[in-house]
Design an enzyme around this catalytic site. Structure first.
Site, PDB file in Angstrom:
ATOM      1  N   SER A 249       5.124  -7.033  -1.667  1.00  0.00           N
ATOM      2  CA  SER A 249       4.729  -7.074  -0.259  1.00  0.00           C
ATOM      3  C   SER A 249       5.173  -8.381   0.402  1.00  0.00           C
ATOM      4  CB  SER A 249       3.206  -6.942  -0.166  1.00  0.00           C
ATOM      5  OG  SER A 249       2.776  -7.127   1.166  1.00  0.00           O
TER       6      SER A 249
ATOM      7  N   ASN B 188      -5.430  -9.497  -8.153  1.00  0.00           N
ATOM      8  CA  ASN B 188      -5.582 -10.227  -6.891  1.00  0.00           C
ATOM      9  C   ASN B 188      -6.914 -10.955  -6.767  1.00  0.00           C
ATOM     10  OD1 ASN B 188      -5.951  -7.239  -6.835  1.00  0.00           O
ATOM     11  ND2 ASN B 188      -7.090  -7.718  -4.982  1.00  0.00           N
TER      12      ASN B 188
ATOM     13  N   THR C  52      13.200   4.546  10.779  1.00  0.00           N
ATOM     14  CA  THR C  52      14.063   3.433  11.178  1.00  0.00           C
ATOM     15  C   THR C  52      13.585   2.144  10.516  1.00  0.00           C
ATOM     16  OG1 THR C  52      14.504   4.513  13.266  1.00  0.00           O
ATOM     17  CG2 THR C  52      14.909   2.133  13.176  1.00  0.00           C
TER      18      THR C  52
ATOM     19  N   THR D  37       0.851  -1.194   0.000  1.00  0.00           N
ATOM     20  CA  THR D  37       0.000   0.000   0.000  1.00  0.00           C
ATOM     21  C   THR D  37       0.883   1.239   0.000  1.00  0.00           C
ATOM     22  OG1 THR D  37      -1.789  -1.146   1.133  1.00  0.00           O
ATOM     23  CG2 THR D  37      -1.774   1.253   1.299  1.00  0.00           C
TER      24      THR D  37
ATOM     25  N   CYS E 246     -17.244  -6.235   1.329  1.00  0.00           N
ATOM     26  CA  CYS E 246     -17.950  -5.588   2.432  1.00  0.00           C
ATOM     27  C   CYS E 246     -17.435  -4.176   2.598  1.00  0.00           C
ATOM     28  CB  CYS E 246     -17.730  -6.348   3.734  1.00  0.00           C
ATOM     29  SG  CYS E 246     -18.600  -7.895   3.786  1.00  0.00           S
TER      30      CYS E 246
ATOM     31  N   HIS F 251       3.890 -10.106   3.087  1.00  0.00           N
ATOM     32  CA  HIS F 251       2.934 -11.112   3.564  1.00  0.00           C
ATOM     33  C   HIS F 251       2.178 -11.817   2.443  1.00  0.00           C
ATOM     34  CE1 HIS F 251      -1.072  -8.939   3.366  1.00  0.00           C
ATOM     35  NE2 HIS F 251      -0.253  -7.927   3.192  1.00  0.00           N
TER      36      HIS F 251
ATOM     37  N   GLN G 195       0.978  -9.754  -6.478  1.00  0.00           N
ATOM     38  CA  GLN G 195       0.493 -11.124  -6.664  1.00  0.00           C
ATOM     39  C   GLN G 195       1.386 -11.934  -7.606  1.00  0.00           C
ATOM     40  OE1 GLN G 195      -1.962 -12.546  -4.978  1.00  0.00           O
ATOM     41  NE2 GLN G 195      -2.746 -10.726  -3.960  1.00  0.00           N
TER      42      GLN G 195
HETATM   43  C1  LIG Z   1      -2.320  -7.161  -0.846  1.00  0.00           C
HETATM   44  C2  LIG Z   1      -2.159  -6.272  -2.016  1.00  0.00           C
HETATM   45  C3  LIG Z   1      -1.724  -4.950  -1.879  1.00  0.00           C
HETATM   46  C4  LIG Z   1      -1.469  -4.318  -0.518  1.00  0.00           C
HETATM   47  O1  LIG Z   1      -0.333  -4.819   0.084  1.00  0.00           O
HETATM   48  P1  LIG Z   1      -0.071  -4.550   1.645  1.00  0.00           P
HETATM   49  O2  LIG Z   1       1.340  -4.977   1.837  1.00  0.00           O
HETATM   50  O3  LIG Z   1      -1.042  -5.401   2.376  1.00  0.00           O
HETATM   51  O4  LIG Z   1      -0.263  -3.105   1.895  1.00  0.00           O
HETATM   52  C5  LIG Z   1      -1.569  -4.188  -3.008  1.00  0.00           C
HETATM   53  N1  LIG Z   1      -1.816  -4.694  -4.218  1.00  0.00           N
HETATM   54  C6  LIG Z   1      -2.233  -5.963  -4.400  1.00  0.00           C
HETATM   55  C7  LIG Z   1      -2.481  -6.462  -5.782  1.00  0.00           C
HETATM   56  C8  LIG Z   1      -2.422  -6.785  -3.311  1.00  0.00           C
HETATM   57  O5  LIG Z   1      -2.860  -8.026  -3.493  1.00  0.00           O
END
Ligand SMILES: *Cc1c(COP(=O)(O)O)cnc(C)c1O
Length: 404
Positions: A201, A153, A242, A74, A328, A203, A181
């Protein structure tokens, strides 16, 4: 097999135990501030960060100096889009993106519109891909940035990124891609794809939450960004604060594992995905795949189960974590804007399910999920007057409904 089953790996992925292993020392013993230049605590932390920079760069064909750490994709998307818009304001005020982007991209663009920039939101074709011809036609001499995601996504479609990159470079327009993705799932190369900025990202690749990166090209062309967070001038002045050392080390380890295992993992998940799709199509009528099966992430399956009500479908499979075609937003249940952009009606969008397969899903789980889903759809359709009418050959389009 344990319940509930997690099959929502586009939303987030579990931390790979090997990633946790790599992170642990940096949460206790190696606690230094990577910006502390005058003692061993700082140097050790910095070494961990620099190794991660190399691991991430290698996965996307970049050099380590081109990786800027952020708090997640994000932030990466915001930094790329707003950072370019502000830096290149004198060159132009026009940005091009597409309607099926993640909210982090769309909302950053909306913010810029309020500040006087002009944004073109390209439509997508019925299969979810953006048209390179339409993109080419939208570029003007005031266009400074194109932001088109690598893979979607919700529906897993993979855009023609190399073609888009080539076009942008020919036109002298910077090209950003949200590759969250795609990175670690399919081969991504910023050189051959002509990408100038790329968001990823932690996670989404079996790494930790709250850490991400932005690739910023240093040569041909050298991309400049207006920082969005001011402070100590970390990350070459582009992102102060940091560094999240354990998170960064985890992101690096996750990228290295993804690089080594991408091919085998992709093959395994693609086979499981196709197997699941086949099961649905064998057992049920009025089901269809959303997106484009050819240009498609190996771990994604988005299907509409027409003539069942989305809410009831989800309730019927409440020991399975998947996503529905309903977003939602506040108190209302809105159909997904991505599915709507493909031309799906509200009802069909609501009856859609996104399956996101991941590293830790097994064949046994896939069987459980598909059997349970098939069972639930069959039961709900038994109660569905619409489905009965369709089976009797009544054309629903021609029915004149009366309200009482
Ligand atoms: C999950 C996702 C994001 C956001 O990533 P975060 O690290 O959770 O802020 C942005 N773009 C896509 C396509 C995502 O799947």
């Amino acid at each position: 097999m344990q319940l509930p089953i997690y099959m929502d790996n586009h939303a987030t992925t579990p931390l790979d135990p090997r990633v946790l292993e790599a992170m642990l020392p940096y949460m206790t013993k190696v606690f230094g501030n990577a910006a502390s230049r005058n003692h061993a605590f700082g140097w050790e932390a910095e070494q961990g960060v620099e190794k991660a920079r190399e691991q991430i760069a290698k996965l996307i064909g970049a050099s380590a100096k081109e990786i800027i750490f952020t708090s997640g994709a994000t932030e990466s998307n915001n930094l790329a889009i707003k950072g370019v818009a502000e830096m290149y304001r004198e060159k132009g005020d026009h940005i091009i993106t597409q309607v099926t982007e993640h909210k982090a991209t769309l909302d950053a663009c909306k913010r810029l519109e309020k500040q006087g920039y002009r944004v073109t939101y390209l439509p997508v074709e019925a299969d979810g891909l953006v048209s390179v011809e339409k993109l080419a036609a939208a570029i003007t001499d005031k266009t400074i940035l194109v932001s088109i995601m690598y893979a979607n996504n919700e529906i897993g479609t993979i855009n023609p990124i190399a073609e888009i990159g080539k076009l942008c470079h020919e036109k002298g327009v910077l090209f950003h891609t949200d590759a969250v993705q795609a990175v670690g799932k399919i081969p991504v190369n910023v050189i051959s794809d002509n990408i100038d900025l790329l968001s990823l990202s932690g996670h989404k690749v079996y790494g930790p939450k709250g850490v991400g990166a932005l690739y910023v090209r240093r040569r041909n062309p050298r991309v400049q960004l207006n920082a969005q967070i001011d402070g100590g001038g970390h990350e070459r002045g582009m992102r102060s604060g940091t560094l999240n050392v354990p998170g960064i080390v985890g992101l690096g380890a996750a990228c290295e594992i993804a690089m080594n295992e991408m091919e085998a993992e992709g093959k395994r998940l693609r086979e499981l995905r196709d197997y699941m799709r086949q099961k649905f199509e064998n057992a049920l009528d009025y089901v269809h795949v959303n997106g484009n099966m050819e240009h498609h992430l190996p771990n994604n399956l988005n299907m509409s189960f027409v003539y069942v009500e989305g809410e009831s479908l989800l309730m019927g499979i409440n020991d399975i974590a998947v996503s529905s075609g309903s977003a939602c937003t506040s108190a209302t249940l809105e159909p997904s804007y991505v599915l709507k952009a493909l031309g799906l009606g509200d009802d069909v969008a609501h009856s859609s399910i996104r399956f996101g397969l991941g590293r830790f899903n097994t064949k046994e789980e896939v069987d459980y999920v598909s059997d349970k889903l098939i069972d639930t759809v069959l039961k709900l359709r038994e109660l569905s007057p619409l489905y009965e009418m369709v089976k009797e050959g009544i054309d629903l389009e021609k029915v004149e409904w009366t309200a009482h």
